[in-house]
Scaffold this motif. Structure first.
Motif, PDB file in Angstrom:
ATOM      1  N   GLY A 229      33.291  31.584  49.880  1.00 53.27           N
ATOM      2  CA  GLY A 229      33.625  32.948  50.287  1.00 53.27           C
ATOM      3  C   GLY A 229      34.305  33.764  49.211  1.00 53.27           C
ATOM      4  N   VAL A 230      33.798  33.711  47.976  1.00 55.16           N
ATOM      5  CA  VAL A 230      34.397  34.430  46.860  1.00 55.16           C
ATOM      6  C   VAL A 230      33.845  35.852  46.822  1.00 55.16           C
ATOM      7  CG1 VAL A 230      34.742  34.476  44.364  1.00 55.16           C
ATOM      8  CG2 VAL A 230      34.640  32.273  45.566  1.00 55.16           C
ATOM      9  N   SER A 231      34.745  36.839  46.850  1.00 54.47           N
ATOM     10  CA  SER A 231      34.343  38.254  46.758  1.00 54.47           C
ATOM     11  C   SER A 231      34.423  38.695  45.314  1.00 54.47           C
ATOM     12  CB  SER A 231      35.270  39.123  47.616  1.00 54.47           C
ATOM     13  OG  SER A 231      35.118  38.803  48.980  1.00 54.47           O
ATOM     14  N   LEU A 232      33.323  39.222  44.805  1.00 57.92           N
ATOM     15  CA  LEU A 232      33.207  39.639  43.413  1.00 57.92           C
ATOM     16  C   LEU A 232      32.800  41.099  43.335  1.00 57.92           C
ATOM     17  CD1 LEU A 232      31.089  36.550  42.324  1.00 57.92           C
ATOM     18  CD2 LEU A 232      33.547  36.842  41.958  1.00 57.92           C
ATOM     19  N   GLU A 233      33.029  41.720  42.190  1.00 54.26           N
ATOM     20  CA  GLU A 233      32.545  43.072  41.921  1.00 54.26           C
ATOM     21  C   GLU A 233      31.566  42.981  40.762  1.00 54.26           C
ATOM     22  OE1 GLU A 233      36.071  45.216  40.889  1.00 54.26           O
ATOM     23  OE2 GLU A 233      36.735  45.387  42.966  1.00 54.26           O
ATOM     24  N   PHE A 234      30.587  43.908  40.736  1.00 57.53           N
ATOM     25  CA  PHE A 234      29.677  43.936  39.583  1.00 57.53           C
ATOM     26  C   PHE A 234      29.494  45.353  39.086  1.00 57.53           C
ATOM     27  CE2 PHE A 234      26.568  44.713  42.944  1.00 57.53           C
ATOM     28  CZ  PHE A 234      25.701  45.628  42.370  1.00 57.53           C
ATOM     29  N   TYR A 235      29.179  45.439  37.782  1.00 57.51           N
ATOM     30  CA  TYR A 235      28.979  46.709  37.093  1.00 57.51           C
ATOM     31  C   TYR A 235      27.865  46.502  36.075  1.00 57.51           C
ATOM     32  CZ  TYR A 235      33.628  47.088  38.982  1.00 57.51           C
ATOM     33  OH  TYR A 235      34.706  47.060  39.830  1.00 57.51           O
TER      34      TYR A 235
END
Length: 184
Positions: free
Chosen positions: A176-182
């Protein structure tokens, strides 16, 4: 210092000057924070402006986020958009789990691929792949991802995309790891 704290500091600095986006294919935690601030300062593309009805675009960038134990996950992201088919495809690679001090603890071999669709100026995708811990022990696990994103205007129309990734690879300790991407 946490990822959020670093991102906030860089966001404050970005208000004074827009940092250049590096072309480095591998991102470290300082670059991640700087790029996070840059993309957070970019206006989201208006939903009322339609994406092109044909053609495609390729985006390259990074993803990252904090783990509950004080570490973080960093890696590279690639995404292709088919505007005529209203679809996206991409993947996560060069995945590293970093310790509290930002030192690389584990390198994970393998890739996680995803496919999905474009609705308006947003993307939604699902994917999976196998990841193997290659430092110290050799342990392989299946990873699944859910990707949500938004096309953004950076230097032109829809030349960037950012959003969130939910990563689950419980068999290797990433649940359940929440990540951001760009990416641009």
């Amino acid at each position: 210092m946490s990822f959020r704290t670093l991102a906030t500091l860089f966001l404050l600095l970005a208000a004074c000057s827009q940092p250049a986006l590096p072309l480095d294919p591998v991102y470290d935690s300082d670059e991640l924070s700087s790029l996070s601030a840059t993309f957070n300062s970019i206006a989201i593309s208006p939903a009322s402006v339609a994406l092109p009805g044909s053609g495609s675009a390729t985006y390259s960038g990074f993803f990252g986020g904090n783990l509950g134990a004080g570490g973080s996950v960093l890696g590279n992201l690639g995404l292709s958009a088919d505007f005529g088919g209203s679809s996206v495809a991409g993947g996560l690679s060069n995945i590293n789990v970093l310790g509290v001090a930002g030192v690389e603890d584990q390198t994970l071999s393998g890739d996680v691929a995803f496919t999905g669709w474009i609705t308006g100026t947003t993307i939604s995708a699902l994917g999976s792949g196998n990841l193997t811990i290659v430092d110290g022990i050799s342990q392989t696990g299946t990873a699944s991802v859910t990707v949500f994103g938004q096309f953004r205007d950076y230097l032109g129309f829809y030349d960037a995309v950012s959003g969130t990734i939910e990563l689950d690879a419980s068999s290797i300790g990433l649940t359940g790891v929440s990540l951001e991407f760009y990416a641009q």
